[in-house]
Design a protein around this motif. Structure first.
Motif, PDB file in Angstrom:
ATOM      1  N   LEU A   1     -14.378  40.580  28.686  1.00  0.00           N
ATOM      2  CA  LEU A   1     -15.028  39.319  28.300  1.00  0.00           C
ATOM      3  C   LEU A   1     -15.434  39.419  26.833  1.00  0.00           C
ATOM      4  O   LEU A   1     -16.339  40.177  26.479  1.00  0.00           O
ATOM      5  N   HIS A   2     -14.766  38.659  25.983  1.00  0.00           N
ATOM      6  CA  HIS A   2     -15.064  38.706  24.560  1.00  0.00           C
ATOM      7  C   HIS A   2     -16.276  37.845  24.223  1.00  0.00           C
ATOM      8  O   HIS A   2     -16.549  36.844  24.900  1.00  0.00           O
ATOM      9  N   HIS A   3     -16.960  38.221  23.166  1.00  0.00           N
ATOM     10  CA  HIS A   3     -18.206  37.520  22.814  1.00  0.00           C
ATOM     11  C   HIS A   3     -17.979  36.058  22.479  1.00  0.00           C
ATOM     12  O   HIS A   3     -18.865  35.230  22.662  1.00  0.00           O
ATOM     13  N   THR A   4     -16.779  35.714  22.022  1.00  0.00           N
ATOM     14  CA  THR A   4     -16.500  34.316  21.688  1.00  0.00           C
ATOM     15  C   THR A   4     -16.214  33.473  22.933  1.00  0.00           C
ATOM     16  O   THR A   4     -16.211  32.247  22.861  1.00  0.00           O
ATOM     17  N   ALA A   5     -15.974  34.119  24.063  1.00  0.00           N
ATOM     18  CA  ALA A   5     -15.687  33.398  25.309  1.00  0.00           C
ATOM     19  C   ALA A   5     -16.950  33.092  26.110  1.00  0.00           C
ATOM     20  O   ALA A   5     -16.898  32.357  27.094  1.00  0.00           O
ATOM     21  N   VAL A   6     -18.067  33.659  25.716  1.00  0.00           N
ATOM     22  CA  VAL A   6     -19.336  33.413  26.406  1.00  0.00           C
ATOM     23  C   VAL A   6     -19.912  32.078  25.938  1.00  0.00           C
ATOM     24  O   VAL A   6     -19.839  31.725  24.758  1.00  0.00           O
ATOM     25  N   ASP A   7     -20.492  31.320  26.854  1.00  0.00           N
ATOM     26  CA  ASP A   7     -21.182  30.082  26.502  1.00  0.00           C
ATOM     27  C   ASP A   7     -22.618  30.428  26.111  1.00  0.00           C
ATOM     28  O   ASP A   7     -23.506  30.530  26.959  1.00  0.00           O
ATOM     29  N   TRP A   8     -22.835  30.606  24.817  1.00  0.00           N
ATOM     30  CA  TRP A   8     -24.153  30.980  24.306  1.00  0.00           C
ATOM     31  C   TRP A   8     -25.072  29.771  24.140  1.00  0.00           C
ATOM     32  O   TRP A   8     -26.194  29.908  23.651  1.00  0.00           O
ATOM     33  N   ARG A   9     -24.590  28.587  24.529  1.00  0.00           N
ATOM     34  CA  ARG A   9     -25.450  27.402  24.445  1.00  0.00           C
ATOM     35  C   ARG A   9     -26.486  27.390  25.562  1.00  0.00           C
ATOM     36  O   ARG A   9     -27.493  26.692  25.479  1.00  0.00           O
ATOM     37  N   ASP A  10     -26.237  28.145  26.615  1.00  0.00           N
ATOM     38  CA  ASP A  10     -27.164  28.257  27.722  1.00  0.00           C
ATOM     39  C   ASP A  10     -28.298  29.215  27.339  1.00  0.00           C
ATOM     40  O   ASP A  10     -28.261  29.854  26.288  1.00  0.00           O
TER      41      ASP A  10
ATOM     42  N   ILE B   1     -22.406  39.298  17.435  1.00  0.00           N
ATOM     43  CA  ILE B   1     -22.648  38.515  18.650  1.00  0.00           C
ATOM     44  C   ILE B   1     -23.725  37.458  18.422  1.00  0.00           C
ATOM     45  O   ILE B   1     -23.578  36.298  18.833  1.00  0.00           O
ATOM     46  N   LEU B   2     -24.807  37.819  17.759  1.00  0.00           N
ATOM     47  CA  LEU B   2     -25.903  36.872  17.570  1.00  0.00           C
ATOM     48  C   LEU B   2     -25.500  35.694  16.691  1.00  0.00           C
ATOM     49  O   LEU B   2     -25.913  34.555  16.939  1.00  0.00           O
ATOM     50  N   PHE B   3     -24.677  35.953  15.686  1.00  0.00           N
ATOM     51  CA  PHE B   3     -24.269  34.826  14.838  1.00  0.00           C
ATOM     52  C   PHE B   3     -23.187  33.973  15.492  1.00  0.00           C
ATOM     53  O   PHE B   3     -23.055  32.795  15.176  1.00  0.00           O
ATOM     54  N   GLU B   4     -22.435  34.536  16.440  1.00  0.00           N
ATOM     55  CA  GLU B   4     -21.554  33.696  17.250  1.00  0.00           C
ATOM     56  C   GLU B   4     -22.391  32.775  18.134  1.00  0.00           C
ATOM     57  O   GLU B   4     -22.081  31.586  18.284  1.00  0.00           O
ATOM     58  N   ALA B   5     -23.454  33.312  18.709  1.00  0.00           N
ATOM     59  CA  ALA B   5     -24.342  32.481  19.520  1.00  0.00           C
ATOM     60  C   ALA B   5     -24.970  31.374  18.676  1.00  0.00           C
ATOM     61  O   ALA B   5     -25.062  30.218  19.109  1.00  0.00           O
ATOM     62  N   GLN B   6     -25.382  31.716  17.462  1.00  0.00           N
ATOM     63  CA  GLN B   6     -25.951  30.705  16.582  1.00  0.00           C
ATOM     64  C   GLN B   6     -24.906  29.659  16.203  1.00  0.00           C
ATOM     65  O   GLN B   6     -25.193  28.454  16.147  1.00  0.00           O
ATOM     66  N   ARG B   7     -23.666  30.093  15.949  1.00  0.00           N
ATOM     67  CA  ARG B   7     -22.603  29.152  15.584  1.00  0.00           C
ATOM     68  C   ARG B   7     -22.397  28.122  16.687  1.00  0.00           C
ATOM     69  O   ARG B   7     -22.283  26.920  16.418  1.00  0.00           O
ATOM     70  N   GLN B   8     -22.354  28.591  17.932  1.00  0.00           N
ATOM     71  CA  GLN B   8     -22.145  27.664  19.048  1.00  0.00           C
ATOM     72  C   GLN B   8     -23.327  26.676  19.143  1.00  0.00           C
ATOM     73  O   GLN B   8     -23.116  25.471  19.375  1.00  0.00           O
TER      74      GLN B   8
END
Length: 260
Positions: free
Chosen positions: A192-201, A246-253
């Motif tokens: 499971l890649h970090h970009t595939a996680v729904d970090w909006r939740d 990972i944290l900035f991918e979550a912020q991007r989403q």
């Protein structure tokens, strides 16, 4: 006011103990910050200064005036005394004892970062700095982390300790606080890649020491493992770099949703 030149002075010995003894820092609930930038940043974040040692020949007197306005005790000292108390090779012109920040815990939290046995203070400070910049609500120090108020961690954090709620907790307390969050652990072996996680939740992310790996307690608690896809011969990033990715991918989403 007389300039203190003895390292045996009561105030000097007190700050030296705060600088070098984690248990004493905890019992006194104080930390030491060195240099104009970190001190000014702490003041702007409503940090509470209590005692400053400064060099009359090198101190920033605008900063001295601000400390005086905050009812901070001010003590001029010799360069030898500053070198004695300082944790750096080139002691700055001022160092200040602040009360440990105690910001309220967010309830409910939406974005929680959990550090699992991160023992290198520079890495820990860098992670906290990244977490603050990426919109994390709370940083939890799980068991076996280095003291987050270590001098090197404070320098690497660049003021994050005063902008981000930081708590030290047992795994039982972590589980209770994060029970209704989607909880992930960063691990290199996951598909499971970090970009595939729904970090909006609402989520919590555990990052651990590269040298020692993720603890059994963290793996037991996490719902899913998440990894960063990598090319070439590199097997992993260090924990500070991995947390930033990972944290900035979550912020991007999250920002992408907000901009719609």
């Amino acid at each position: 006011m007389d300039i203190i030149g003895s390292t045996q002075n009561k105030r000097v010995r007190y700050l030296k103990s705060l600088q070098t003894k984690p248990r004493f820092r905890r019992s006194e609930r104080k930390l030491i910050l060195e240099g104009d930038r970190l001190i000014a940043d702490a003041l702007s974040s409503k940090g509470k200064p209590e005692l400053a040692l400064y060099s009359p020949g090198r101190a920033n007197y605008d900063l001295i005036a601000e400390l005086q306005d905050r009812n901070c005790a001010l003590q001029p000292v010799s360069e030898a005394v500053l070198r004695h108390v300082s944790d750096t090779q080139q002691a700055p012109g001022i160092l200040v004892a602040f009360q440990l920040p105690r910001p309220p815990l967010p309830h409910p939290a939406e974005r929680v970062l959990i550090l699992d046995a991160v023992r290198e203070p520079g890495n820990l400070g860098a992670i906290l700095r990244t977490a603050g910049a990426a919109g994390v609500d709370l940083a939890i120090m799980a068991p076996n982390c280095v003291d987050p108020y270590n001098a090197k961690a404070l320098r690497a954090g660049m003021g994050a300790h005063f902008r981000l709620p930081i708590v030290e907790s047992s795994w039982k307390e972590v589980a209770a606080y994060c029970h209704d969050l989607s909880l992930y652990v960063a691990a290199p072996s996951s598909s499971l890649h970090h970009t595939a996680v729904d970090w909006r939740d609402r989520w919590a992310l555990i990052v651990g020491s590269e040298a020692h790996g993720i603890s059994k307690s963290a793996l037991k608690l996490a719902r899913s493992r998440v990894s960063i896809p990598m090319l070439g011969a590199a097997e992993s990033l260090n924990v500070a770099s991995a947390a930033a990715v990972i944290l900035f991918e979550a912020q991007r989403q999250r920002l992408a949703v907000a901009s719609r």
